[in-house]
Design an enzyme around this catalytic site. Structure first.
Site, PDB file in Angstrom:
ATOM      1  N   ARG A 260     -19.214 -11.320 -30.882  1.00 27.58           N
ATOM      2  CA  ARG A 260     -19.421 -12.010 -29.404  1.00 27.58           C
ATOM      3  C   ARG A 260     -18.966 -10.690 -28.496  1.00 27.58           C
ATOM      4  O   ARG A 260     -19.766 -10.652 -27.382  1.00 27.58           O
ATOM      5  CB  ARG A 260     -18.858 -13.240 -29.170  1.00 27.58           C
ATOM      6  CG  ARG A 260     -17.163 -13.011 -29.376  1.00 27.58           C
ATOM      7  CD  ARG A 260     -16.746 -14.506 -29.703  1.00 27.58           C
ATOM      8  NE  ARG A 260     -16.989 -15.234 -30.832  1.00 27.58           N
ATOM      9  CZ  ARG A 260     -16.638 -16.249 -31.221  1.00 27.58           C
ATOM     10  NH1 ARG A 260     -15.845 -17.047 -30.644  1.00 27.58           N
ATOM     11  NH2 ARG A 260     -17.039 -16.805 -32.446  1.00 27.58           N
TER      12      ARG A 260
ATOM     13  N   LYS B  69      -9.945 -10.423 -42.879  1.00 34.26           N
ATOM     14  CA  LYS B  69     -10.554 -11.728 -43.521  1.00 34.26           C
ATOM     15  C   LYS B  69      -9.989 -11.493 -44.869  1.00 34.26           C
ATOM     16  O   LYS B  69      -9.597 -10.820 -45.362  1.00 34.26           O
ATOM     17  CB  LYS B  69     -12.100 -11.455 -43.691  1.00 34.26           C
ATOM     18  CG  LYS B  69     -13.078 -11.608 -42.636  1.00 34.26           C
ATOM     19  CD  LYS B  69     -14.327 -11.511 -42.834  1.00 34.26           C
ATOM     20  CE  LYS B  69     -15.291 -11.895 -41.634  1.00 34.26           C
ATOM     21  NZ  LYS B  69     -15.202 -13.103 -41.235  1.00 34.26           N
TER      22      LYS B  69
HETATM   23  N1  BES Z   1     -19.250 -12.348 -39.269  1.00 32.46           N
HETATM   24  C1  BES Z   1     -18.530 -13.476 -39.222  1.00 32.46           C
HETATM   25  C2  BES Z   1     -19.332 -14.813 -39.134  1.00 32.46           C
HETATM   26  C3  BES Z   1     -19.419 -15.443 -40.715  1.00 32.46           C
HETATM   27  C4  BES Z   1     -18.416 -15.938 -41.273  1.00 32.46           C
HETATM   28  C5  BES Z   1     -20.889 -15.467 -41.184  1.00 32.46           C
HETATM   29  C6  BES Z   1     -18.457 -16.451 -42.560  1.00 32.46           C
HETATM   30  C7  BES Z   1     -20.790 -15.773 -42.340  1.00 32.46           C
HETATM   31  C8  BES Z   1     -19.738 -16.319 -43.061  1.00 32.46           C
HETATM   32  C9  BES Z   1     -17.975 -13.442 -37.600  1.00 32.46           C
HETATM   33  O1  BES Z   1     -17.580 -12.335 -37.105  1.00 32.46           O
HETATM   34  C10 BES Z   1     -16.623 -14.087 -37.775  1.00 32.46           C
HETATM   35  O2  BES Z   1     -15.994 -13.572 -38.500  1.00 32.46           O
HETATM   36  N2  BES Z   1     -16.460 -15.199 -37.086  1.00 32.46           N
HETATM   37  C11 BES Z   1     -15.474 -16.150 -37.212  1.00 32.46           C
HETATM   38  C12 BES Z   1     -14.949 -16.594 -35.637  1.00 32.46           C
HETATM   39  C13 BES Z   1     -13.580 -17.116 -35.605  1.00 32.46           C
HETATM   40  C14 BES Z   1     -12.657 -15.958 -35.837  1.00 32.46           C
HETATM   41  C15 BES Z   1     -13.630 -17.725 -34.087  1.00 32.46           C
HETATM   42  C16 BES Z   1     -15.483 -17.439 -38.047  1.00 32.46           C
HETATM   43  O3  BES Z   1     -16.623 -17.918 -37.817  1.00 32.46           O
HETATM   44  O4  BES Z   1     -14.616 -17.741 -38.857  1.00 32.46           O
HETATM   45 ZN    ZN Z   2     -15.693 -11.338 -37.639  1.00 33.85          ZN
END
Ligand code: BES
Ligand code: ZN
Ligand code: ZN
Length: 499
Positions: A353, A279
């Protein structure tokens, strides 16, 4: 905190402050206000007349009371609650929380609260106690200076003519639920160096003892044996071993239909760096809350153990840390989940997931016929629904609508997103059964749900995406900013409805 129920002589309550709910457009002569207005020498009437008190929701006003005539309180708080016909049972908790925080700010330690709600005394007392308990939660656990040290020690709820036993019962239930919410909020607020998967399992073990639940934590060796390649692919890059936390509540006498078992399953990513699909640095710290779904499962199980409904409940938390490392999973890796399905991992940041895939399959293996999972799964749900609605999807419309209905009663909002076959096609992989992401910028929240669905066999399943609702960015009059323990009250209602 000490709680008490009172059913007569509210103005003479033995408390530092009296707190009373006032509605929009209400006159000082209204029942339940008139007598109090008299004690202030007509100040409420004057304030209403001058527009200082409008009864708007979240508004508070403070009046000093003269001692004597059996009146012990030195202050009267007026708590604005909006329009009277829109004031719901769950709003009683908000009013009680607002009153408690206001009293604390005044450096007083006891309050008697009159919610002026026409309803069941058990429910009113429950809402009041719960709202008061949750209002005291603060984020300052690790501060050594400037900590909130003031504390409201006594809270009395007034319901005219109520049976003492009803007030007592409601208070006890409200305390259990409020304390369980605060337990969940504390976990979500914990820094990830402290709340590792192992520590999360330790905390679960502690509440299991406290609430009479059976506790188990599967270690990585056990999970490997069970074939949980999807979950383990997420922990591969972390020094912290993953734990699959399993809590079991079994009622003394079950009224469940034969074979029916509800499982609550939570995403417990104690920190989400994204893994190799790292991230960006900005706001990455927020990802300590990525175990909020798991924290809600633990808090809910605590409450269930203490409230003792007559149906069994299984609580499962996939506690895992998502880190980049030489051993970490790469985008393009293929792994096999417990149900035998192969997964092409195209983005290691879509890890929630991956852990839930094995967790829901395990729940079904343990006999679950109904599954509700909760997860801070996608950023997309925040874009779609913001912070006021939890995204809800599933394979059984009746169960999903039951959850929405329970939410409505406790003041938690859910909004359904579609989950049809077309979406499932979008996660088909070229080289494996499924891939863990769909097309870029397209229905991200649904893609997450569609993926989890691949690992459900026969169970009725409901998925809650709480990424937007698990954390509040701003403080409210009734609660501190930060973790919300969203879905906990809905789930308790849902479990109690299943009796
Ligand atoms: N924990 C995150 C979801 C999230 C992102 C919560 C930002 C709060 C703020 C999750 O694991 C994630 O990173 N999801 C990705 C999925 C994508 C790579 C398909 C997302 O939402 O960007
Ligand atoms: Zn994530
Ligand atoms: Zn995540």
């Amino acid at each position: 905190m000490e709680f008490q129920g009172i059913s007569s002589d509210f103005p003479k309550s033995n408390a530092d402050a009296l707190a009373v709910v006032v509605f929009k457009g209400e006159k000082a002569g209204a029942a339940g206000i008139k007598e109090l207005d008299g004690l202030t020498g007509g100040q409420i009437a004057a304030a209403i007349k001058d527009g200082e008190i409008k009864g708007a929701s979240g508004e508070t006003a403070i009046f000093r009371l003269k001692a004597g005539g059996g009146i012990k309180a030195s202050r009267l708080l007026v708590i604005g609650c909006g329009e009277k016909d829109k004031f719901k049972l769950s709003d009683v908790a908000i009013a009680a929380g607002t009153a408690t925080r206001c009293v604390r700010k005044l450096n007083l330690t006891s309050v008697a609260f009159s919610p002026r709600f026409d309803g069941d005394a058990v429910e009113i007392a429950q809402q009041s106690a719960q709202g008061s308990v949750t209002s005291q939660f603060e984020l300052d656990k690790y501060k050594t200076a400037d900590k909130e040290t003031k504390e409201v020690k006594k809270f009395a709820v007034f319901v005219e003519g109520a049976k003492p036993a009803d007030l007592k019962k409601g208070i006890s239930r409200g305390q259990i639920i409020g304390e369980s919410m605060n337990f969940t909020r504390d976990l979500a607020n914990e820094p990830p160096n402290i709340l590792t998967p192992t520590e999360m399992a330790n905390r679960a073990s502690k509440i299991a003892k406290e609430a009479g639940l059976k506790f188990e934590a599967l270690d990585e060796a056990k999970m490997k044996k069970l074939g949980m390649g999807s979950l383990l692919s997420v922990s591969a890059g972390s020094e912290q071993p993953a734990k699959l936390i399993v809590l079991r509540y079994t009622p003394a006498k079950s009224t469940a239909k034969k074979g029916d078992l509800l499982a609550l399953v939570g995403k417990g990513i104690t920190f989400d760096t994204g893994g190799i699909s790292l991230k960006p640095g900005e706001n990455m710290d927020a990802m300590k809350y990525d175990m909020s779904g798991g924290a809600t499962v633990l808090g809910t199980m605590r409450a269930i153990g203490l409230l003792k409904p007559s149906v069994p409940v299984l609580g499962i938390v996939a506690a895992v840390e998502n880190m980049p490392d030489g051993r970490a999973t790469r985008p393009s890796d293929v792994v096999t989940a417990m149900n035998g399905k192969t997964v092409e991992i195209l983005n290691t940041d879509a890890e929630g997931r991956l852990v839930l895939a094995d967790a829901v399959a395990y729940a079904e293996k343990q006999g679950a016929t109904r599954i509700i999972d909760m997860a801070t799964l996608t950023g997309a749900v925040i874009i779609a629904l913001g912070e006021h609605n939890t995204g809800i999807m599933g394979n059984d419309q009746a169960q999903l609508e039951d959850v929405i209905a329970c939410g409505k009663e406790v003041g938690e909002n859910f909004w359904q997103l579609p989950l049809s076959e077309e979406y499932s096609k979008q996660i088909k992989s070229d080289i494996a059964d499924v891939k863990n992401i769909g097309p870029r910028m397209k229905a991200g929240t649904i893609m997450g749900a569609a993926f989890i669905q691949e690992f459900i066999d026969k169970a009725k399943w409901t998925h809650l995406d709480i990424a937007g609702t698990a954390w509040n960015d701003s403080a409210k009059p009734h609660q501190a900013k930060g973790p919300t323990a969203v879905a906990l009250r809905t789930l308790i209602k849902y479990v109690e409805r299943s009796q």
